[in-house]
Design a protein around this motif. Structure first.
Motif, PDB file in Angstrom:
ATOM      1  N   ILE A 102      43.540  52.544  30.550  1.00  0.00           N
ATOM      2  CA  ILE A 102      43.506  53.495  31.669  1.00  0.00           C
ATOM      3  C   ILE A 102      42.291  53.202  32.550  1.00  0.00           C
ATOM      4  N   LEU A 103      42.520  52.651  33.735  1.00  0.00           N
ATOM      5  CA  LEU A 103      41.467  52.497  34.731  1.00  0.00           C
ATOM      6  C   LEU A 103      41.535  53.588  35.785  1.00  0.00           C
ATOM      7  N   GLN A 104      42.720  54.186  35.940  1.00  0.00           N
ATOM      8  CA  GLN A 104      42.903  55.294  36.882  1.00  0.00           C
ATOM      9  C   GLN A 104      43.443  56.493  36.107  1.00  0.00           C
ATOM     10  N   CYS A 125      51.432  44.454  32.470  1.00  0.00           N
ATOM     11  CA  CYS A 125      51.947  45.178  33.628  1.00  0.00           C
ATOM     12  C   CYS A 125      50.853  46.114  34.150  1.00  0.00           C
ATOM     13  N   VAL A 126      50.688  46.140  35.466  1.00  0.00           N
ATOM     14  CA  VAL A 126      49.667  46.988  36.093  1.00  0.00           C
ATOM     15  C   VAL A 126      50.364  47.907  37.092  1.00  0.00           C
ATOM     16  N   ASP A 127      50.180  49.205  36.945  1.00  0.00           N
ATOM     17  CA  ASP A 127      50.819  50.145  37.866  1.00  0.00           C
ATOM     18  C   ASP A 127      49.964  51.400  37.981  1.00  0.00           C
ATOM     19  N   THR A 128      50.070  52.044  39.128  1.00  0.00           N
ATOM     20  CA  THR A 128      49.337  53.293  39.347  1.00  0.00           C
ATOM     21  C   THR A 128      49.928  54.452  38.567  1.00  0.00           C
ATOM     22  N   ALA A 141      46.342  51.435  36.817  1.00  0.00           N
ATOM     23  CA  ALA A 141      45.332  51.182  37.847  1.00  0.00           C
ATOM     24  C   ALA A 141      46.014  51.061  39.193  1.00  0.00           C
ATOM     25  N   ASP A 142      45.295  51.403  40.232  1.00  0.00           N
ATOM     26  CA  ASP A 142      45.667  51.110  41.612  1.00  0.00           C
ATOM     27  C   ASP A 142      45.013  49.767  41.923  1.00  0.00           C
ATOM     28  N   PHE A 143      45.806  48.706  41.963  1.00  0.00           N
ATOM     29  CA  PHE A 143      45.185  47.374  41.985  1.00  0.00           C
ATOM     30  C   PHE A 143      44.485  47.050  43.296  1.00  0.00           C
ATOM     31  N   ASP A 154      41.200  49.779  42.584  1.00  0.00           N
ATOM     32  CA  ASP A 154      40.523  49.472  41.320  1.00  0.00           C
ATOM     33  C   ASP A 154      40.391  47.966  41.104  1.00  0.00           C
ATOM     34  N   ALA A 155      40.422  47.194  42.181  1.00  0.00           N
ATOM     35  CA  ALA A 155      40.496  45.739  42.051  1.00  0.00           C
ATOM     36  C   ALA A 155      39.341  45.151  41.246  1.00  0.00           C
ATOM     37  N   ARG A 156      38.120  45.611  41.490  1.00  0.00           N
ATOM     38  CA  ARG A 156      36.963  45.037  40.789  1.00  0.00           C
ATOM     39  C   ARG A 156      37.010  45.345  39.300  1.00  0.00           C
ATOM     40  N   ARG A 157      37.328  46.570  38.955  1.00  0.00           N
ATOM     41  CA  ARG A 157      37.406  46.934  37.536  1.00  0.00           C
ATOM     42  C   ARG A 157      38.579  46.224  36.861  1.00  0.00           C
ATOM     43  N   LEU A 158      39.675  46.072  37.583  1.00  0.00           N
ATOM     44  CA  LEU A 158      40.819  45.350  37.036  1.00  0.00           C
ATOM     45  C   LEU A 158      40.478  43.887  36.816  1.00  0.00           C
ATOM     46  N   ALA A 159      39.782  43.275  37.776  1.00  0.00           N
ATOM     47  CA  ALA A 159      39.371  41.877  37.632  1.00  0.00           C
ATOM     48  C   ALA A 159      38.502  41.694  36.397  1.00  0.00           C
ATOM     49  N   ALA A 160      37.602  42.645  36.168  1.00  0.00           N
ATOM     50  CA  ALA A 160      36.731  42.562  34.991  1.00  0.00           C
ATOM     51  C   ALA A 160      37.548  42.648  33.707  1.00  0.00           C
TER      52      ALA A 160
END
Length: 262
Positions: free
Chosen positions: A8-10, A97-100, A125-127, A130-136
Motif C-alpha cells: 500500500i503506497l496510497q 500490478c499497480v493500480d490506484t 498506488a497512483d503511479f 506516487d511515482a518516486r515512492r513506486l520507483a523506490a
C-alpha cells in the motif's frame, strides 16, 4: 486475496483526498476508479467495448534477455497484460500490478493468476502522484523489468507529467510498452469525434458515474457532452473531454464529508 500480497503506497484516505482535489479542479484522472468493487465491475463491463481491450502478443527486443519481471500500470481486468505475455510466458518470473484502486487490483490479479504460471502481486498506488515512492519499491527487483502502460491509460493525464513519471520508473535494461491513442492528422476531426462518441456511449457513462455514486452523487449527475479539442497546455496534443454536470454545488462523500465543487 491475502492482504500480504498487496503493498500500500496510497492508503484509502489519501485516495479519497485526491479524488476531492480532482473534483474541485474539475479534472478527474485517477479519481474515476474510486468506488470499490462497484466501480471495478462497471469497468469490467465497459472494457469489453474498449478498442484496445486485447493488445497483440509482441516479441521482446534483442536487448532484453533472460528472465524478466512484468510491471503493469493500471492493469484493468488483467486481460491486456495476459495478452501481451503470450509470446514469452516462460521468461516471466513475476507479475506486479499497480493500480490506484485495490478493487481493480484484485480483479486484475485474479485473472492473471488463472492465465500465467508466474506469481502475481499488487501495489496500491497512483503511479503519477506516487511515482518516486513506486520507483523506490521497484528498485528491489533485480531482474530486468518490462513496464506496461496500455489501453490509453497514459492519455488520462497531462502528457508532460505522465511521461516524466514513466521515465523515473525505468532502470538500466528495462523496457516500456506504451499504449497510446494515435490518429491520422488528415482525418483528425472524424477520428476524434468517433472516439468522443465511444466515450459518451451508455457503457462508458455507466462506468463514469460509479465514482460519483461513491461520492453520494447518485443519478443526479449527468454526462452533458464529450468534445475533442487542442490541449491548451501542450501543442500538438488533442484531448477528448468528458463533461459531467453537477446540479448541486455540494457533494457528500461516503464517510460523511462534504465539499463544494463550484
Amino acid at each position: 486475496m491475502d492482504k500480504s500480497e498487496l503493498t500500500i503506497l496510497q492508503p484509502g484516505e489519501k485516495e479519497q483526498l485526491r479524488l476531492v482535489a480532482q473534483l474541485k479542479a474539475k479534472k478527474v484522472d485517477s479519481g474515476q476508479y474510486y468506488g470499490g468493487i462497484e466501480t471495478a465491475e462497471a469497468w469490467k463491463r465497459w472494457s469489453e467495448h474498449h478498442p484496445l481491450k486485447r493488445p497483440p502478443a509482441l516479441p521482446l527486443d534483442d536487448g532484453m534477455t533472460g528472465e524478466i519481471s512484468v510491471v503493469d500500470l493500471g492493469p484493468g481486468t488483467g486481460k491486456p497484460c495476459a495478452s501481451v505475455m503470450r509470446s514469452f510466458p516462460d521468461r516471466v518470473r513475476e507479475v506486479i500490478c499497480v493500480d490506484t484502486s485495490s478493487a481493480m487490483l484484485t480483479m486484475a490479479m485474479e485473472h492473471l493468476r488463472g492465465n500465467t504460471a508466474a506469481p502475481v502481486r499488487g501495489i496500491v498506488a497512483d503511479f503519477l502522484r506516487d511515482a518516486r515512492r513506486l520507483a523506490a519499491a521497484l528498485q528491489a527487483i533485480r531482474r530486468p523489468k518490462l513496464v506496461l502502460c496500455l489501453g490509453n491509460t497514459a492519455g488520462n493525464f497531462p502528457q508532460r507529467e505522465i511521461f516524466a513519471a514513466l521515465r523515473c520508473l525505468l532502470g538500466d535494461g528495462d523496457r516500456l510498452l506504451l499504449g497510446l491513442g494515435l490518429y491520422q492528422a488528415a482525418h483528425a476531426d472524424e477520428e476524434l469525434q468517433a472516439l468522443g462518441d465511444l466515450f459518451s456511449s451508455a457503457a462508458n457513462c455507466e462506468f463514469g458515474l460509479r465514482f460519483l455514486d461513491a461520492c453520494g452523487g447518485k443519478a443526479d449527475h449527468r454526462l452533458t457532452f464529450a468534445r475533442a479539442e487542442d490541449d491548451p497546455a501542450e501543442a500538438g496534443v488533442k484531448v477528448v473531454r468528458m463533461c459531467y454536470r453537477f446540479p448541486r454545488a455540494t457533494v457528500h462523500l461516503s464517510n460523511g464529508r462534504s465539499f463544494t465543487v463550484t
